[in-house]
Design a protein around this motif. Structure first.
Motif, PDB file in Angstrom:
ATOM      1  N   ALA A   1      11.839   0.793   1.770  1.00 52.94           N
ATOM      2  CA  ALA A   1      12.038  -0.510   1.134  1.00 52.94           C
ATOM      3  C   ALA A   1      12.021  -0.420  -0.391  1.00 52.94           C
ATOM      4  O   ALA A   1      12.691  -1.200  -1.081  1.00 52.94           O
ATOM      5  N   SER A   2      11.273   0.533  -0.934  1.00 49.22           N
ATOM      6  CA  SER A   2      11.168   0.657  -2.393  1.00 49.22           C
ATOM      7  C   SER A   2      12.282   1.496  -3.009  1.00 49.22           C
ATOM      8  O   SER A   2      12.467   1.495  -4.222  1.00 49.22           O
ATOM      9  N   LYS A   3      13.059   2.211  -2.173  1.00 49.95           N
ATOM     10  CA  LYS A   3      14.107   3.099  -2.694  1.00 49.95           C
ATOM     11  C   LYS A   3      15.133   2.395  -3.578  1.00 49.95           C
ATOM     12  O   LYS A   3      15.536   2.939  -4.617  1.00 49.95           O
ATOM     13  N   PRO A   4      15.612   1.201  -3.224  1.00 53.25           N
ATOM     14  CA  PRO A   4      16.636   0.559  -4.068  1.00 53.25           C
ATOM     15  C   PRO A   4      16.164   0.272  -5.501  1.00 53.25           C
ATOM     16  O   PRO A   4      16.986   0.039  -6.389  1.00 53.25           O
ATOM     17  N   PHE A   5      14.842   0.264  -5.709  1.00 56.05           N
ATOM     18  CA  PHE A   5      14.309  -0.049  -7.039  1.00 56.05           C
ATOM     19  C   PHE A   5      14.033   1.206  -7.875  1.00 56.05           C
ATOM     20  O   PHE A   5      13.565   1.102  -9.003  1.00 56.05           O
ATOM     21  N   ASN A   6      14.304   2.377  -7.306  1.00 56.93           N
ATOM     22  CA  ASN A   6      14.083   3.638  -8.017  1.00 56.93           C
ATOM     23  C   ASN A   6      15.395   4.428  -8.064  1.00 56.93           C
ATOM     24  O   ASN A   6      15.675   5.247  -7.204  1.00 56.93           O
ATOM     25  N   LEU A   7      16.206   4.136  -9.057  1.00 57.63           N
ATOM     26  CA  LEU A   7      17.491   4.812  -9.181  1.00 57.63           C
ATOM     27  C   LEU A   7      17.276   6.254  -9.627  1.00 57.63           C
ATOM     28  O   LEU A   7      16.511   6.519 -10.560  1.00 57.63           O
ATOM     29  N   ILE A   8      17.966   7.156  -8.978  1.00 58.25           N
ATOM     30  CA  ILE A   8      17.820   8.589  -9.261  1.00 58.25           C
ATOM     31  C   ILE A   8      19.145   9.139  -9.774  1.00 58.25           C
ATOM     32  O   ILE A   8      20.206   8.836  -9.243  1.00 58.25           O
ATOM     33  N   LYS A   9      19.067   9.943 -10.821  1.00 55.02           N
ATOM     34  CA  LYS A   9      20.269  10.653 -11.278  1.00 55.02           C
ATOM     35  C   LYS A   9      20.104  12.133 -10.931  1.00 55.02           C
ATOM     36  O   LYS A   9      19.014  12.696 -11.023  1.00 55.02           O
TER      37      LYS A   9
ATOM     38  N   TYR B   1       8.650   3.246 -12.178  1.00 57.92           N
ATOM     39  CA  TYR B   1       8.634   3.742 -10.797  1.00 57.92           C
ATOM     40  C   TYR B   1       7.935   2.722  -9.912  1.00 57.92           C
ATOM     41  O   TYR B   1       6.809   2.277 -10.212  1.00 57.92           O
ATOM     42  N   VAL B   2       8.603   2.345  -8.845  1.00 52.62           N
ATOM     43  CA  VAL B   2       8.070   1.353  -7.902  1.00 52.62           C
ATOM     44  C   VAL B   2       7.711   2.062  -6.600  1.00 52.62           C
ATOM     45  O   VAL B   2       8.513   2.824  -6.059  1.00 52.62           O
ATOM     46  N   SER B   3       6.510   1.801  -6.110  1.00 55.42           N
ATOM     47  CA  SER B   3       6.104   2.382  -4.824  1.00 55.42           C
ATOM     48  C   SER B   3       5.450   1.319  -3.958  1.00 55.42           C
ATOM     49  O   SER B   3       4.919   0.317  -4.455  1.00 55.42           O
ATOM     50  N   THR B   4       5.494   1.560  -2.660  1.00 52.58           N
ATOM     51  CA  THR B   4       4.868   0.665  -1.690  1.00 52.58           C
ATOM     52  C   THR B   4       4.631   1.448  -0.403  1.00 52.58           C
ATOM     53  O   THR B   4       5.039   2.608  -0.291  1.00 52.58           O
ATOM     54  N   TYR B   5       3.958   0.823   0.551  1.00 57.18           N
ATOM     55  CA  TYR B   5       3.695   1.512   1.818  1.00 57.18           C
ATOM     56  C   TYR B   5       4.990   1.827   2.558  1.00 57.18           C
ATOM     57  O   TYR B   5       5.091   2.813   3.263  1.00 57.18           O
TER      58      TYR B   5
ATOM     59  N   ILE C   1       7.018  -7.300 -13.532  1.00 61.70           N
ATOM     60  CA  ILE C   1       7.910  -6.710 -12.526  1.00 61.70           C
ATOM     61  C   ILE C   1       7.280  -6.772 -11.140  1.00 61.70           C
ATOM     62  O   ILE C   1       7.957  -7.040 -10.136  1.00 61.70           O
ATOM     63  N   LYS C   2       5.966  -6.542 -11.078  1.00 60.64           N
ATOM     64  CA  LYS C   2       5.261  -6.618  -9.797  1.00 60.64           C
ATOM     65  C   LYS C   2       5.393  -8.019  -9.182  1.00 60.64           C
ATOM     66  O   LYS C   2       5.625  -8.170  -7.980  1.00 60.64           O
ATOM     67  N   LYS C   3       5.285  -9.033 -10.034  1.00 66.43           N
ATOM     68  CA  LYS C   3       5.395 -10.407  -9.555  1.00 66.43           C
ATOM     69  C   LYS C   3       6.795 -10.689  -9.018  1.00 66.43           C
ATOM     70  O   LYS C   3       6.972 -11.331  -7.971  1.00 66.43           O
ATOM     71  N   LYS C   4       7.815 -10.207  -9.734  1.00 59.86           N
ATOM     72  CA  LYS C   4       9.195 -10.423  -9.302  1.00 59.86           C
ATOM     73  C   LYS C   4       9.481  -9.696  -7.986  1.00 59.86           C
ATOM     74  O   LYS C   4      10.189 -10.201  -7.111  1.00 59.86           O
ATOM     75  N   LEU C   5       8.926  -8.480  -7.835  1.00 57.43           N
ATOM     76  CA  LEU C   5       9.137  -7.707  -6.606  1.00 57.43           C
ATOM     77  C   LEU C   5       8.428  -8.347  -5.414  1.00 57.43           C
ATOM     78  O   LEU C   5       8.915  -8.283  -4.277  1.00 57.43           O
ATOM     79  N   SER C   6       7.285  -8.940  -5.690  1.00 59.13           N
ATOM     80  CA  SER C   6       6.504  -9.559  -4.611  1.00 59.13           C
ATOM     81  C   SER C   6       7.138 -10.846  -4.107  1.00 59.13           C
ATOM     82  O   SER C   6       6.790 -11.348  -3.033  1.00 59.13           O
ATOM     83  N   ASP C   7       8.056 -11.386  -4.907  1.00 59.23           N
ATOM     84  CA  ASP C   7       8.691 -12.655  -4.553  1.00 59.23           C
ATOM     85  C   ASP C   7       9.876 -12.415  -3.616  1.00 59.23           C
ATOM     86  O   ASP C   7      11.045 -12.556  -3.979  1.00 59.23           O
ATOM     87  N   GLY C   8       9.573 -11.964  -2.374  1.00 62.75           N
ATOM     88  CA  GLY C   8      10.589 -11.834  -1.347  1.00 62.75           C
ATOM     89  C   GLY C   8      11.210 -10.460  -1.198  1.00 62.75           C
ATOM     90  O   GLY C   8      12.115 -10.281  -0.371  1.00 62.75           O
ATOM     91  N   TYR C   9      10.760  -9.466  -1.987  1.00 56.47           N
ATOM     92  CA  TYR C   9      11.367  -8.126  -1.888  1.00 56.47           C
ATOM     93  C   TYR C   9      10.420  -7.087  -1.283  1.00 56.47           C
ATOM     94  O   TYR C   9      10.772  -6.408  -0.321  1.00 56.47           O
ATOM     95  N   LEU C  10       9.231  -6.943  -1.834  1.00 56.09           N
ATOM     96  CA  LEU C  10       8.298  -5.915  -1.381  1.00 56.09           C
ATOM     97  C   LEU C  10       6.909  -6.497  -1.169  1.00 56.09           C
ATOM     98  O   LEU C  10       6.525  -7.466  -1.832  1.00 56.09           O
TER      99      LEU C  10
END
Length: 240
Positions: free
Chosen positions: A53-61, A45-49, A102-111
């Motif tokens: 912006a974080s929705k695309p990284f949390n797929l929901i079924k 689960y990815v969260s941010t302020y 994963i945090k490092k990859k997300l911080s690299d231009g995404y979140l």
């Protein structure tokens, strides 16, 4: 009488940690943390302020009227297929290391300042053999000891060998077999004292259980033969 004598167990056979002294202190310096394996299932689960912006990284079924996060299976190559980021290799990492990756990859231009939560969903162990409640036990946390696993299985029964517990561990197709003596305090220093997901613990029956089972079979055979002889003799005597 022979069966009765062979089925007796001594205190030496069944008491745990026999060489632990009164007021003795043992410091646990083991920093063991389970590492992710092939076929592990993890929830991420990815969260941010910025919630949007974080929705695309949390797929929901969809499950009825509610939604549930999609879990990720670590494939044969050790990867998961994560939204937007694509393939990420998690094999051999601890949960904390996977979070940082994963945090490092997300911080690299995404979140900005993302928070990543990861949980192993299939952390379970199997306890077999001479225990009171054998079976597969689901572990709610991410760390369980051999002693705790045996407690979950209702402890060893009186006919289980305390000095020869077998732990079978599989890491990506390589199996290791380690035997542990619960009557010795050195069990706390064993490399399998902390179990990993999908470990198998086998408790071997002692000699009294084996001889008792074979003895019961022999007794049944003797009773059957004796009954046949007596019945035959009774028929013979009655006819005379």
């Amino acid at each position: 009488m022979v069966l009765l004598v062979t089925s007796c167990a001594t205190k030496h056979d069944i008491v745990y940690f026999q060489n632990a002294k009164n007021f003795e202190t043992m410091v646990d310096t083991d920093t063991f943390t389970p590492k992710l394996k092939v076929n592990d299932i993890v929830s991420i689960y990815v969260s941010t302020y910025d919630v949007e912006a974080s929705k695309p990284f949390n797929l929901i079924k969809s499950t009825g009227n509610t939604g549930q996060l999609i879990d990720y299976l670590i494939d044969i190559d050790g990867n998961i297929d994560f939204p937007v980021l694509g393939k990420i290799k998690l094999l051999g990492l601890t949960v904390e290391e996977a979070k940082e990756l994963i945090k490092k990859k997300l911080s690299d231009g995404y979140l900005k300042d993302p928070i990543v939560n990861i949980r192993i969903q299939n952390f379970r162990i199997s306890v077999l053999g001479a225990v009171n409640s054998p079976g597969t036990k689901v572990i709610s946390g991410e760390r369980v000891t051999l002693i705790e696993a045996l407690a979950l299985a209702g402890d060893l029964n009186i006919k289980g060998r305390r000095d020869n517990i077998l732990v079978i561990r599989d890491f990506n197709g390589t199996k290791t077999y380690t035997r542990v003596d619960l009557t010795n305090k050195e069990v706390f220093n064993s490399p399998v004292y902390y179990l990993t997901q999908n470990d198998v613990v086998y408790v071997e029956p002692n000699n009294s259980a084996i001889s008792g089972a074979s003895g019961d079979s022999r007794i049944g055979t003797i009773i059957s033969i004796t009954s046949f002889i007596l019945t035959t003799a009774l028929i013979f005597v009655t006819r005379r």
